[in-house]
Write an enzyme that holds these catalytic residues in place. Sequence first.
Site, short mmCIF file in Angstrom:
data_model
loop_
_atom_site.label_atom_id
_atom_site.label_comp_id
_atom_site.label_asym_id
_atom_site.label_seq_id
_atom_site.Cartn_x
_atom_site.Cartn_y
_atom_site.Cartn_z
N TYR A 100 50.02 76.79 26.60
CA TYR A 100 49.91 76.89 25.14
C TYR A 100 51.17 76.35 24.49
O TYR A 100 51.13 75.56 23.55
CB TYR A 100 49.76 78.36 24.72
CG TYR A 100 48.40 78.99 24.95
CD1 TYR A 100 47.25 78.49 24.32
CD2 TYR A 100 48.27 80.12 25.74
CE1 TYR A 100 46.01 79.10 24.50
CE2 TYR A 100 47.03 80.75 25.93
CZ TYR A 100 45.91 80.24 25.31
OH TYR A 100 44.70 80.83 25.48
N LYS A 152 49.41 66.74 15.71
CA LYS A 152 48.14 67.44 15.71
C LYS A 152 48.09 68.54 14.64
O LYS A 152 47.18 68.56 13.79
CB LYS A 152 47.92 68.03 17.09
CG LYS A 152 46.62 68.71 17.30
CD LYS A 152 46.48 69.08 18.79
CE LYS A 152 46.02 70.49 18.97
NZ LYS A 152 46.08 70.92 20.37
N TYR A 153 49.07 69.45 14.63
CA TYR A 153 48.98 70.60 13.71
C TYR A 153 49.26 70.18 12.27
O TYR A 153 48.74 70.78 11.33
CB TYR A 153 49.90 71.73 14.18
CG TYR A 153 49.41 72.27 15.50
CD1 TYR A 153 48.22 72.99 15.57
CD2 TYR A 153 50.08 71.99 16.68
CE1 TYR A 153 47.72 73.42 16.79
CE2 TYR A 153 49.60 72.42 17.90
CZ TYR A 153 48.42 73.14 17.95
OH TYR A 153 47.92 73.57 19.15
N PHE A 162 51.57 72.52 24.38
CA PHE A 162 50.69 71.83 23.43
C PHE A 162 51.05 72.13 21.97
O PHE A 162 50.82 71.31 21.10
CB PHE A 162 49.23 72.18 23.71
CG PHE A 162 48.70 71.49 24.94
CD1 PHE A 162 48.67 70.10 25.00
CD2 PHE A 162 48.25 72.21 26.03
CE1 PHE A 162 48.20 69.45 26.14
CE2 PHE A 162 47.78 71.57 27.16
CZ PHE A 162 47.75 70.19 27.22
N GLU A 193 35.55 69.79 27.10
CA GLU A 193 35.96 71.18 27.32
C GLU A 193 34.96 72.13 26.66
O GLU A 193 35.25 73.29 26.41
CB GLU A 193 37.40 71.40 26.87
CG GLU A 193 38.38 70.62 27.76
CD GLU A 193 39.85 70.81 27.40
OE1 GLU A 193 40.16 71.70 26.57
OE2 GLU A 193 40.69 70.08 27.94
N GLU A 205 40.33 74.25 17.94
CA GLU A 205 40.90 73.12 18.70
C GLU A 205 40.40 73.24 20.14
O GLU A 205 41.11 73.67 21.03
CB GLU A 205 42.43 73.09 18.63
CG GLU A 205 43.11 74.41 18.93
CD GLU A 205 44.64 74.24 19.06
OE1 GLU A 205 45.09 73.14 19.40
OE2 GLU A 205 45.35 75.22 18.83
N ASP A 227 34.93 86.56 23.14
CA ASP A 227 34.41 85.20 23.26
C ASP A 227 33.71 84.87 21.94
O ASP A 227 32.93 85.68 21.43
CB ASP A 227 33.41 85.16 24.42
CG ASP A 227 32.94 83.75 24.76
OD1 ASP A 227 32.53 83.02 23.84
OD2 ASP A 227 32.96 83.39 25.94
N MET A 228 33.98 83.71 21.39
CA MET A 228 33.43 83.39 20.05
C MET A 228 31.90 83.39 20.06
O MET A 228 31.27 83.55 19.04
CB MET A 228 33.97 82.05 19.54
CG MET A 228 33.41 80.83 20.26
SD MET A 228 34.15 79.30 19.68
CE MET A 228 35.71 79.28 20.52
#
Lengths: 642, 642
Positions: free
Chosen positions: B250, B259-260, B253, B388, B379, B361-362
């Site tokens: 984590y 990216k952010y 990245f 993924e 993301e 878990d979503m």
Amino acid sequence: MSSSEWSNSVVGVLSPSAFSPSALSLGSSPTVQSEVEWAMHMGIPAVVFPAVPASPNFARLLHSTALLVSGSSTSIWLDVNFEPKEACYGGVQSILSSCDNASTIGLNLRFPEQETSSVTIATVLVHLNRFFGLPVKGVTLPTSIFLTNKKGYPTLSKKMQVVIEWIMKRGGDKIRWVIEGEKKHFPADENSQNNTSGYLNYLQYLFHLRSRSDVTEVLDCEEAKAESSYLDYLQAPLQPLADNLEFGTYETFERDPVKYRNYESAVLLAIRDGVNLQKWGGNTGNNVVNLMVVGAGRGPLVRASLNAVKRYNSTCLSPNLQPLTPRMLAVEKNPSAVIFLHSLVALEPGWKEVVRVISSDMREAVVAEEEKADIVVSELLGSFGDNELSPECLDGAEKSGLMKPDAVSIPTNYISYIAPLSSTKLHQEAKAQSYSATDGTHGPMGQPFGYLRAMETPYVVRSHAATQTHIEKECFTYVHPNPDLNDPAKSNSRFVRVEFESDEKYGMGNGCGYGLYNQQDAKLAEASEKVEGEVGSGITIHGLTGSFDSLLYKSQTENFEEHISIAPQTFSVGMFSWFPLFFPLRDPVFLPPGCTAGVNIWRLGDGKKIWYEWSVDIMKEGSLVSSTPVHNPNGRSYQVGL
Amino acid sequence: MSSSEWSNSVVGVLSPSAFSPSALSLGSSPTVQSEVEWAMHMGIPAVVFPAVPASPNFARLLHSTALLVSGSSTSIWLDVNFEPKEACYGGVQSILSSCDNASTIGLNLRFPEQETSSVTIATVLVHLNRFFGLPVKGVTLPTSIFLTNKKGYPTLSKKMQVVIEWIMKRGGDKIRWVIEGEKKHFPADENSQNNTSGYLNYLQYLFHLRSRSDVTEVLDCEEAKAESSYLDYLQAPLQPLADNLEFGTYETFERDPVKYRNYESAVLLAIRDGVNLQKWGGNTGNNVVNLMVVGAGRGPLVRASLNAVKRYNSTCLSPNLQPLTPRMLAVEKNPSAVIFLHSLVALEPGWKEVVRVISSDMREAVVAEEEKADIVVSELLGSFGDNELSPECLDGAEKSGLMKPDAVSIPTNYISYIAPLSSTKLHQEAKAQSYSATDGTHGPMGQPFGYLRAMETPYVVRSHAATQTHIEKECFTYVHPNPDLNDPAKSNSRFVRVEFESDEKYGMGNGCGYGLYNQQDAKLAEASEKVEGEVGSGITIHGLTGSFDSLLYKSQTENFEEHISIAPQTFSVGMFSWFPLFFPLRDPVFLPPGCTAGVNIWRLGDGKKIWYEWSVDIMKEGSLVSSTPVHNPNGRSYQVGL
């Protein structure tokens, strides 16, 4: 129906909806999966995929289904609409290649409802011949293609008869025949219209065609029947130099009806030449011929050579010539075979007086000056001529001083031949060797052979589900006595590159790479039409087939020579001692129209072992199209011990 | 010289006699063998094979020598006379293919004694670009190609400078430079004529070229240096759904500088759109925005989203607009990450009031009606976009009722891209995976991966010794919220076939498949001449390179959109979170001139796992030239757990 009927007499047909555009949009179909699973459950031997145009999704569906049935007794048949005017081979080849040539996929050649009158027999056969390199399993004939004979029974046109008989000859009993459609050929008084047995009339007609002698000659003769269990069965080549052959192996090969007859003739020719050239048997006083058999085994060549002398003495003598006295040395390195030879000397009439057995490797044998050979006879040839190390053995015998300076060797020479072979089946069989256990010569005993080694090993095989795509070409030549024996710049290593142009005949006449070249087929092919616009025409090469032709002896005084050969062009009909050598290619290569397949092959040695290396490239007008790696570099996968 | 000098500063040159026609007649040379054995003994890093015309015997000799040095510190370099007007690539490719692309063989590009004035820079670069898919290891410059500057030191023509700088950019420090020939560029007063050091002038000039900023920008910038250990290093793609990521992963990245920032801009755009569309923040009384991050990890998107609201409130407000109050749900299934999120809520200023963490878990999370999201941020993308399982996760979140009916998803869509890749190196690396141990997901843990599985697995890799041969093409598209969510006829499975025509530019501009498309190179390529008569021209495809472009958000009220992309055409410069996905081909395919490479790719699922399958065929005017099997059928070698 009982379980055995389901598993013997039924071919599964999938729901057409399984192949709808939407089902095919992702190359996966739940309908196909559930229906095939049911067929596996019932033990149905084949489930037919329809002939739809080749597409990535259709290929993907077939591939995943082929993997699904793997290990079960069910296979998948792909329908091929066999109409030579249409796109056909290229599409099928592309599908099979996408499916990684899975061994669970077969082809079902489906003839059209009505005979295509615009295509000649020649064209049909040329295309059939090409298909026989692919896994043809079934042939489907619609009832509508049959004619009615006077009595009302089904029959076929002359042209279709030729086609069907050709298939029977090439396919033998490996082909399943399917009759499909309305039953409509039976005598008016027959009441079987509504019975399944109405189809029997069609099958009986096919049996009738099959029983004709010219159909059965190739695969169903007595000798050939003995071969049926060997069809497409890969064997490791013998290594009689490194290993000692078994009693039973000798016995089997001694039964060959052609080989020893030809050897006997060759020795007889050599004897007559010697007389004509006044080497012996004339009025010079010398009537002794020194014969020698190197690698005598259980003595068949000793017998054949002595028979030749007997024949000379009994049939060729004229009043002013002396009868000959043979002296025979039988050299053999296998101690168990030597025991048998000694017993033959004791028991066979006349042998005690003339035969002496030497228990020795011919490369190390020692003989007295007066024992040196006039005529050395040997049978050291392998399927590819030199692959059982005949050159090294005979050179060794020559170097050991076993031969007189003007000695004759029988065989006098041997030439290996090579040709591309199209055979999904043999490629699959070679791949399957990956999982067989090694004998410990490479890697630990009992471990899997492995993919690389499996695909870099030549195999002896009675090819059958195969098409030799071109006339074989000359490869390596060895001559004995060896004129280069003492030339340090010469060796028994060889390299040759031979090229095979793609043409429209696809090897018609060469058959499956075993058996005599079929002049009739070849002639027919000349008459075939070029099929225009066939998408993806060309042919796939899965490996190379190796064979040999040996000149046993060529008379110097008479116009005659004696051969043994398994090269199709010169095949010794009836001889069964050798099957061809199959050199697999790791990945099949496709030879498109207008291209040339270059075959490179090496025979190399390092003093301890001999091996082959091989590669194939496809060129178009000097440009590379594709190429394979050189197989078996440095003999890493396959070698023959000296 | 000491051992370390031998092993660092010497390149071995073989005796020319080793390549005489007689030495080459069998593809084996005792001279080569003994000289190479001596080089291995001395630890010399490379031994050069001369540039002789491609022949089966030369290839065979190179192959067996490459196997000889395998496992030692010596490699074999094959000299390539780099003259773009001459036959070149096809011959080299044919040799490498014959040698099974052995990893011990490298190429040494040898520039001619004199600059070829008739060839433009564009042509040289187009051909160089193609060679960079092959294993270029060395570049040899003869001293005679250098000019003399005013002070007497060596320099190069403008054209050669461009060429050399291009090589430095593409090859980085993986390329060895060799200066060869008479030392003849030095100031008159320098006394170094007879010293080895006279060559230093040439090397110093090359160092000078290398130090120019426009050379170093690609591989030597600070960020890129961090990547150097990843060049051409294959990694198994992450499976963040099946596995839980580690803390350090984590953290790495989260450092991405692009990216952010882009995510924050995208959220800000969405917020402004909502205001403009009077969803919130106007005079309607609703000034609460429900934000949700699904797969929150260690919270970077929580931070970025809250920052976006802050930025809105501090910079975008006009007098008649209300400031917004964010409410944030952070959904995360990794229990260890949830612990960290709770600590952030406790410690980060302002988080306690607005952030609630849901440990779930979503796909199974439950939220109250009033908590449902206006804006869902995630993301979940992999190198190939959907690999993924972002589609399945976001669909799951949508089905669980986490989103309002008019919710916005950031990202809004993602499109995967595919292109053929020429890279001997990556193909070798994939093959080498055969020997790595499995993790137990297929076959017993710790057993070798095996060849088949190694070649049917896509790898994440910072490609470098590679050439993307064509502009990438669109593959699979996913949109969120999913308009097809409740359509039983639609699924997340996909199939696409894309075709790449062979052309004379060989992908100039696409570089190695990672980094922004180089417009300048591409423009140059337009100016290159067609090289006539190059035997075997064309390019080899070793695999496919996969990338993605994601539209994070496209404003409905302003003319602006925010992306993240690793597809070369739209590459987000500076972003380092993703390397491309490399899909190997079991055997490389050659794309000859005038042909089309068809790439078929599937994304399939069975409810438990998702996988890709892929195949390539080469067609010429509708006819099959060659084709690969469908790789990874039924996900047998590689799959992603749901």
